[in-house]
Design a protein around this motif. Structure first.
Motif: not given
Length: 200
Positions: A68-89, A99-105
């Motif tokens: 990028x030649x000028x201005x600022x950049x906004x970058x982000x990353x989102x992760x889902x975590x269940x009991x220390x396990x990172x659930x990606x895409x 994944x949905x069974x893990x998150x259920x309830x």
């Protein structure tokens, strides 16, 4: 014509192809360009989920800021975590079902790390956590949701702003953080850094 709350003082580039992040910023009337980061995301190592999300956001910010030649950049990353396990895409239907069974309830955490960077200088960085509580899901519910094709590009295999909204009993923290960008914190930083200001 709807009035805007903010206006830009500097050019802003969003280093993401996420339609959710684009929509969150656009709804506030911010003007920005979109330059998705083209990086190979490394798998998590021994770092905490918070530091892993921050590492990915830094990689994205660096890659786009170098172009990028000028201005600022906004970058982000989102992760889902269940009991220390990172659930990606999810990789496939079986992975999404697991994944949905893990998150259920259960309770899980969503971390979004974001970086605001100009050239090689990091102007702001932050990681925001939200706790999300799911209702108990039946196997039929999970199968019906998977048939909608909504889960495939979502961390944790669900979209809180989409069809999965009814599955969420409650949250503790920012809902926009779960969608992909913690707007309260991001806007505070953009104002502080004089990247944007209030519309008069």
């Amino acid at each position: 014509m709807r009035r805007r709350i903010f206006r830009n003082l500097k050019p802003l580039t969003l280093a993401s192809q996420s339609p959710r992040r684009k929509e969150l910023l656009a709804n506030l009337g911010l003007v920005f360009s979109v330059e998705p980061a083209k990086i190979n995301e490394p798998p998590p190592e021994s770092e905490t989920p918070k530091h892993y999300a921050l590492k990915l956001a830094r990689l994205k910010a660096n890659e786009v800021a170098s172009q990028v030649k000028e201005g600022v950049v906004l970058a982000a990353d989102t992760i889902v975590v269940y009991q220390d396990e990172i659930l990606g895409k999810p990789q496939n239907e079986e992975d999404a079902f697991r994944m949905l069974e893990l998150l259920s309830g259960n309770k899980h955490e969503v971390f979004t790390a974001y970086i605001i960077q100009e050239k090689s200088a990091i102007l702001a960085e932050n990681v925001v956590k939200t706790e999300v509580f799911f209702k108990k899901l039946t196997q039929e519910e999970i199968k019906a949701y998977l048939a909608t094709d909504e889960p495939w590009d979502k961390a944790g295999a669900y979209a809180i702003q989409g069809l999965a909204s009814y599955m969420v009993k409650c949250i503790n923290g920012s809902v926009t953080n779960v969608i992909g960008l913690p707007l309260t914190e991001v806007i505070e930083d953009l104002l502080r850094l004089k990247v944007i200001t209030y519309e008069k």
